[in-house]
Design an enzyme around this catalytic site. Structure first.
Site, PDB file in Angstrom:
ATOM      1  N   LYS A  79      66.725  29.905  51.988  1.00 36.84           N
ATOM      2  CA  LYS A  79      66.706  28.437  52.135  1.00 36.84           C
ATOM      3  C   LYS A  79      66.824  27.788  50.762  1.00 36.84           C
ATOM      4  O   LYS A  79      66.181  28.244  49.806  1.00 36.84           O
ATOM      5  CB  LYS A  79      65.391  28.055  52.815  1.00 36.84           C
ATOM      6  CG  LYS A  79      65.243  26.588  53.181  1.00 36.84           C
ATOM      7  CD  LYS A  79      63.939  26.385  53.963  1.00 36.84           C
ATOM      8  CE  LYS A  79      63.736  24.935  54.380  1.00 36.84           C
ATOM      9  NZ  LYS A  79      62.469  24.742  55.134  1.00 36.84           N
ATOM     10  N   SER A 154      62.893  22.501  59.653  1.00 35.92           N
ATOM     11  CA  SER A 154      63.870  22.236  58.625  1.00 35.92           C
ATOM     12  C   SER A 154      64.637  23.479  58.163  1.00 35.92           C
ATOM     13  O   SER A 154      65.654  23.345  57.482  1.00 35.92           O
ATOM     14  CB  SER A 154      63.173  21.601  57.418  1.00 35.92           C
ATOM     15  OG  SER A 154      62.246  22.517  56.848  1.00 35.92           O
ATOM     16  N   SER A 178      58.462  24.524  60.386  1.00 39.01           N
ATOM     17  CA  SER A 178      59.880  24.646  60.011  1.00 39.01           C
ATOM     18  C   SER A 178      60.459  26.053  59.999  1.00 39.01           C
ATOM     19  O   SER A 178      61.668  26.205  59.833  1.00 39.01           O
ATOM     20  CB  SER A 178      60.116  24.019  58.651  1.00 39.01           C
ATOM     21  OG  SER A 178      60.297  22.646  58.821  1.00 39.01           O
TER      22      SER A 178
END
Ligand code: GLN
Length: 513
Positions: A79, A154, A178
């Site tokens: 990420k 997310s 997330s």
């Protein structure tokens, strides 16, 4: 089944026995990414050249009989919120465009130390604020099971790239769900560790008392392997826990005897999608059929969790994001008056006693800050900064922030009490399967409510996992959440593995890609 559809553990086996080379594996993934990433939008950037170089290096070391790490030759997607020295790290924000950190996150260092191959950076909601990956300043990510739907967020890029077999493993972060929510939407396994289990050093902060880094994978076994590599004490993170890390990958396959599973009646109340409810209930039944005791428990303060989270997380965010001023990092408005010149001029004017002119410069500085932040942050990030600034301001601090901290303690105590009676708590991850892109984009409150089942674990600091437990009639994945007491990731993984062994959901791959 092609190479990219195998689990990381299976690929590791092929690498170890010399049946495939790491370079072959990397090429297979690069091909797959070239074919599918444009549609899915999971990756922001791919490091093809450096991935090939690392693969060749690891292949050569293996061929020479030298020792290699636990993740040797396996590609991993990260990420875009973890700093990597000299590499772009954007948090999917215009604010960090062009920012290249001078150091690497401990998690990145741990991955490299075990010879994982960093293949690319994944899309996310800007600064990890959101639940659909639609708040990225750069691109949209699509759910690989249905491209018209959200992958969740997310960490939507990290779960979509595993679901679409564009990486066997990835790293996400979980502040309020997330990792677990997008894992559920994408039909993969995602684990949020105990707060402090994985170092936050080099993780760009959203809400520091809640943020945790964790693994995403096809199976519980793969997640155990990855967690084992990234977890552990780090003196560079003062909230890092000193506790030793068990060998999760060695123990994950051991079933738990006399397992007690806690179920909360409120989790199955109105608002829960009927297919999600049926799948989660079936999963709980499966535990019962394996000999587990199912016990009803209560978490009386859980109903306040979303409200509590949306005071604490924005409050911490408003403070953490104050550093993006156009001076320290990344983006600066292209207002012609440059900071350094202004500062110098101001000093001179003040020395000459021309206070009015100096004040005018000050306002030019403030204008630069303001314009930088107005242009650099997206709407959701601005909303969080405003919410947080309000909750922390004089006169409201006691009513909002302090109150939220007190409720947080009650939520934590609920779990302490519950875990005296049960070993794990089972629940849905989300009330419904992946929603359509743009469906909630204009309704922040509806988006916040998606976090109903996930935020409590962050507030309490306990570990949680999401694993596939079913599909809707239209073929969308459904997730089961399991929660364990702090530092009981071993138990969490073993319990999740038992379910995985009893079902076939983890073997499913996206049918259309
Ligand atoms: N959806 C939650 C939020 O928007 C959780 C985000 C996260 O865990 N990073 O804050």
């Amino acid at each position: 089944m092609s190479l990219v559809h195998l689990t990381a553990t299976e690929q590791k086996q092929l690498l170890t026995t010399g049946k495939i080379s790491s370079l072959e594996l990397i090429e297979a993934y690069l091909d797959r990414i070239a074919t599918h990433n444009e549609k899915v939008g999971a990756y922001l950037r791919i490091s093809a050249d450096s991935a090939r170089r690392s693969a060749k290096d690891i292949d050569a070391r293996r061929a020479a009989g030298q020792p290699v790490g636990k993740l040797a030759g396996l590609p991993i997607a990260v990420k875009d919120v973890l700093c990597q020295r000299g590499e772009r790290t954007t948090c999917a924000s215009k604010m960090l465009e062009g920012f290249r950190p001078p150091y690497s996150a401990t998690v990145i260092e741990n991955l490299i130390a075990e010879d994982a191959i960093l293949i690319g950076r994944t899309n996310m909601d800007e600064f990890a604020m959101g639940g659909s990956t639609e708040n990225s300043a750069f691109q949209q990510t699509h759910n690989p099971w249905d491209l018209e739907r959200t992958p969740g967020g997310s960490s939507g890029g990290s779960t979509a790239c595993v679901a679409a077999s564009m990486a066997p493993l990835s790293i996400g972060t979980d502040t309020g769900g997330s990792i677990r929510q997008p894992a559920a939407f994408c039909g993969v396994v995602g684990l949020k560790p105990t707060y402090g289990r994985v170092s936050r050093f080099g993780l760009v902060a959203f809400a520091s008392s809640l943020d945790q880094v964790g693994p995403v994978a096809h199976t519980v076994e793969d997640a155990a392997l990855l967690l084992e590599v990234i977890a552990g004490h780090d003196p560079r993170d003062e909230t890092s826990l000193p506790d030793p890390v068990p060998s999760f990958s060695a123990t994950v396959g051991k079933p738990i005897k006399n397992l007690r599973i806690g179920v909360v009646a409120d989790h199955f109340s109105e608002g829960l999608d009927s297919e999600v409810e049926a799948a989660v209930r079936a999963a709980i039944e499966t535990y019962a059929s394996m000999g587990a005791t199912i016990k009803e428990i209560t978490l009386p303060h859980a109903k306040y969790a979303v409200a509590t989270y949306y005071v604490i997380a924005p409050s911490e965010a408003s403070s953490n994001l104050a550093r993006y001023d156009g001076v320290h990092y990344g983006y600066r408005t292209d207002e012609p008056a440059m900071l350094a010149e202004l500062t110098l001029e101001r000093k001179q004017l003040a020395a000459e006693g021309r206070q009015d002119a100096a004040d005018a410069i000050d306002s030019a500085l403030v204008r630069m800050y303001r314009r930088t932040r107005a242009e650099g942050f997206g709407p959701e990030v601005k909303r969080r900064i405003m919410l947080g600034t309000y909750a922390l301001s004089a006169g409201y601090y006691d009513a909002y922030y302090l109150k939220a901290l007190k409720v947080r303690r009650l939520i934590r105590q609920d779990f302490d009490r519950a875990f005296e009676e049960v070993d794990l708590i089972a629940s849905p991850v989300t009330a419904a399967p992946a929603f359509r892109l743009a469906e909630m984009a204009d309704d922040p409150l509806a988006m916040y409510l998606v976090d109903l089942y996930t935020v409590s674990a962050n507030l309490a600091g306990i570990p949680g996992i999401s694993l596939p437990c079913g599909q809707t009639s239209t073929g969308l994945p459904i997730g089961l959440q399991l929660l364990a007491p702090a530092l009981e990731e071993e138990r969490l993984l073993q319990g999740a593995h038992m379910m995985e062994q009893a079902t076939e959901w983890h073997t499913q791959r996206t049918p259309h890609l």
